[in-house]
Design a protein around this motif. Structure first.
Motif, short mmCIF file in Angstrom:
data_model
loop_
_atom_site.label_atom_id
_atom_site.label_comp_id
_atom_site.label_asym_id
_atom_site.label_seq_id
_atom_site.Cartn_x
_atom_site.Cartn_y
_atom_site.Cartn_z
N LYS A 120 2.00 -31.21 -31.76
CA LYS A 120 1.86 -29.76 -31.72
C LYS A 120 2.67 -29.15 -30.58
CE LYS A 120 -2.44 -29.69 -34.29
NZ LYS A 120 -3.88 -29.37 -34.35
N ASP A 121 3.07 -29.97 -29.63
CA ASP A 121 3.98 -29.48 -28.59
C ASP A 121 5.32 -29.09 -29.19
OD1 ASP A 121 4.46 -32.16 -29.22
OD2 ASP A 121 5.11 -32.68 -27.19
N MET A 122 5.90 -29.99 -30.00
CA MET A 122 7.19 -29.67 -30.60
C MET A 122 7.05 -28.63 -31.70
SD MET A 122 10.16 -32.14 -32.12
CE MET A 122 11.50 -31.42 -33.05
N ASP A 123 5.92 -28.64 -32.42
CA ASP A 123 5.68 -27.57 -33.39
C ASP A 123 5.76 -26.22 -32.70
OD1 ASP A 123 5.23 -29.36 -35.47
OD2 ASP A 123 3.06 -29.39 -35.18
N ALA A 124 5.14 -26.14 -31.52
CA ALA A 124 5.15 -24.88 -30.76
C ALA A 124 6.56 -24.52 -30.32
CB ALA A 124 4.23 -25.01 -29.55
N MET A 125 7.34 -25.52 -29.90
CA MET A 125 8.72 -25.26 -29.48
C MET A 125 9.55 -24.72 -30.64
SD MET A 125 9.53 -28.69 -27.26
CE MET A 125 8.21 -29.49 -26.34
N LEU A 126 9.40 -25.35 -31.82
CA LEU A 126 10.14 -24.88 -32.99
C LEU A 126 9.74 -23.45 -33.35
CD1 LEU A 126 9.93 -28.03 -35.34
CD2 LEU A 126 11.99 -27.13 -34.23
N LEU A 127 8.45 -23.22 -33.36
CA LEU A 127 7.93 -21.91 -33.75
C LEU A 127 8.40 -20.82 -32.79
CD1 LEU A 127 6.12 -20.69 -35.90
CD2 LEU A 127 4.14 -21.22 -34.48
N ALA A 128 8.27 -21.07 -31.49
CA ALA A 128 8.69 -20.08 -30.50
C ALA A 128 10.20 -19.85 -30.55
CB ALA A 128 8.26 -20.53 -29.10
N SER A 129 10.96 -20.92 -30.79
CA SER A 129 12.43 -20.81 -30.79
C SER A 129 12.93 -19.95 -31.95
CB SER A 129 13.06 -22.20 -30.85
OG SER A 129 12.79 -22.93 -29.68
N VAL A 130 12.42 -20.22 -33.16
CA VAL A 130 12.92 -19.44 -34.30
C VAL A 130 12.44 -17.99 -34.23
CG1 VAL A 130 13.15 -21.48 -35.78
CG2 VAL A 130 11.01 -20.15 -35.83
N ARG A 131 11.29 -17.75 -33.61
CA ARG A 131 10.84 -16.37 -33.41
C ARG A 131 11.79 -15.63 -32.46
NH1 ARG A 131 5.27 -14.77 -33.98
NH2 ARG A 131 5.31 -13.95 -31.85
N MET A 132 12.25 -16.34 -31.44
CA MET A 132 13.20 -15.72 -30.51
C MET A 132 14.53 -15.46 -31.21
SD MET A 132 13.76 -14.41 -27.60
CE MET A 132 12.32 -14.89 -26.63
N TRP A 133 14.95 -16.37 -32.07
CA TRP A 133 16.17 -16.13 -32.85
C TRP A 133 16.08 -14.79 -33.57
CZ3 TRP A 133 17.19 -21.32 -35.96
CH2 TRP A 133 17.53 -22.33 -35.05
N GLN A 134 14.94 -14.57 -34.20
CA GLN A 134 14.76 -13.34 -34.97
C GLN A 134 14.80 -12.11 -34.06
OE1 GLN A 134 15.36 -14.63 -38.16
NE2 GLN A 134 13.89 -13.06 -38.80
N ARG A 135 14.18 -12.20 -32.91
CA ARG A 135 14.10 -11.05 -32.01
C ARG A 135 15.48 -10.62 -31.50
NH1 ARG A 135 9.80 -13.96 -29.43
NH2 ARG A 135 7.77 -13.25 -30.16
N VAL A 136 16.32 -11.61 -31.20
CA VAL A 136 17.62 -11.28 -30.60
C VAL A 136 18.73 -11.19 -31.65
CG1 VAL A 136 16.95 -12.34 -28.41
CG2 VAL A 136 18.23 -13.70 -30.10
#
Length: 335
Positions: A120-136
């Motif tokens: 779930k650590d890497m799941d969180a990293m993936l999730l947070a990363s792609v959300r940031m992609w969308q924001r920027v």
């Protein structure tokens, strides 16, 4: 993609929060088809939806749910990349923990809980990363297939295996994949930093041993005791020292370690170089041999009754091409 200091801080904060919140959703996989990823799958899909990423929830069996989303790249002519994690975790006995295994509590600078490491650590990293992609407004250079699988901790029957068999169209145009453990860095003796790349994985062979004996009262002499038989077999298997199997990958790795540290390279014994790997020694050491660990025992129903049968489960892991050697050795040790 360049981020501001505030965006980096937000990325880090979301990663920690998501990891904690996912740990707090017990998605335990008990094996033999018993598991439930529905709630955590809905959580992940919800977080993706918040930033406009459309996710599909794919139920392969009751409550065995996978999350799939596609993110368009800037160059669709390039082969696509699969980024994947898994949502299930192995069981946790709270009595073995100093903290609640499903609390996600932060203590001593670490997040504690079942799934904090796997994965779930890497799941969180993936999730947070792609959300940031969308924001920027960032577009990756190639198409991305984002998958959070069910049932990784058992057999993949309701996760990766099911999707490949029943939804092969999802993977069309995607040629590579990245997930947990595929590569990491380690600092060895002499402050040399190595970037390790996984070239293959061990195979799994879960074996159940059964012993038959003569049932009777616990106060009698019994030379045909099923518990004694299974205990002896388990002891032999668990105590066996497996011989080193020098794979091509490990020859290259340990030759490099010897060169960098100035230590002796002995192709017949890589174990003397493990000391240079620090905390990674345990993991890398397991790549040198087949392994077999007894993990479960079952026998009896009353303290004063000798049972007619007893069983044990052994978790066997074999190096590529050495499955028959593993099975033959365990069979011989079991007696």
């Amino acid at each position: 993609m360049k981020l501001t200091a505030d965006q980096i801080a937000q990325l880090e904060e979301e990663t920690v929060l998501f990891c904690q919140e996912m740990i707090q959703i017990p998605s335990v996989n008990y094996g033999e088809g018993k598991g439930d990823e529905r709630l955590i799958a809905e959580y992940v899909a919800g977080k993706l939806s918040e930033v406009g990423i459309v996710a599909e929830l794919i139920e392969s069996a009751p409550n065995r749910v996978n999350v799939v989303a596609k993110i368009a790249g800037s160059d669709i002519t390039r082969p696509g990349l699969v980024l994947h994690g898994h949502l299930d975790v192995v069981p946790a006995d709270a009595s073995d923990w100093s903290l609640d295994p499903f609390s996600g509590e932060i203590k001593d600078g670490f997040i504690w809980g079942r799934g904090a490491v796997d994965m779930k650590d890497m799941d969180a990293m993936l999730l947070a990363s792609v959300r940031m992609w969308q924001r920027v407004g960032y577009k990756p250079p190639r198409n991305i297939l984002l998958i959070f699988f069910a049932d990784e901790e058992a057999s993949g029957t309701y996760g990766s295996r099911w999707l490949v068999k029943n939804r092969p169209e999802l993977f069309k145009g995607f040629t590579e994949a990245i997930s947990e453990v595929g590569g990491f860095s380690v600092t060895i003796t002499g402050d040399h930093r190595l970037y390790l790349i996984e070239s293959a994985q061990k195979g799994i062979q879960w074996l159940k041993l059964s012993a038959k004996g003569t049932a009777g009262h616990g106060s009698f002499i019994n030379t045909d005791n099923a518990v004694t038989k299974i205990s002896n077999a388990v002891s032999r298997i668990g105590s066996y020292e497996w011989p080193q199997v020098p794979t091509k990958t490990n020859k290259l790795l340990f030759k490099k370690i010897a060169d960098l540290t100035g230590d002796t390279f002995d192709p017949a014994n890589f174990k003397n170089l493990l000391k240079h790997l620090g905390s990674a020694a345990k993991m890398i050491g397991a790549t040198l041999t087949n392994t077999a660990n007894p993990t479960m025992l079952e026998a009896g129903y009353k303290a004063n009754v000798i049972p007619q049968s007893a069983s044990a489960v052994v978790d066997g892991r074999f190096l590529p091409g050495h499955e028959s050697e593993l099975v033959e050795t365990i069979t011989k040790l079991a007696g």
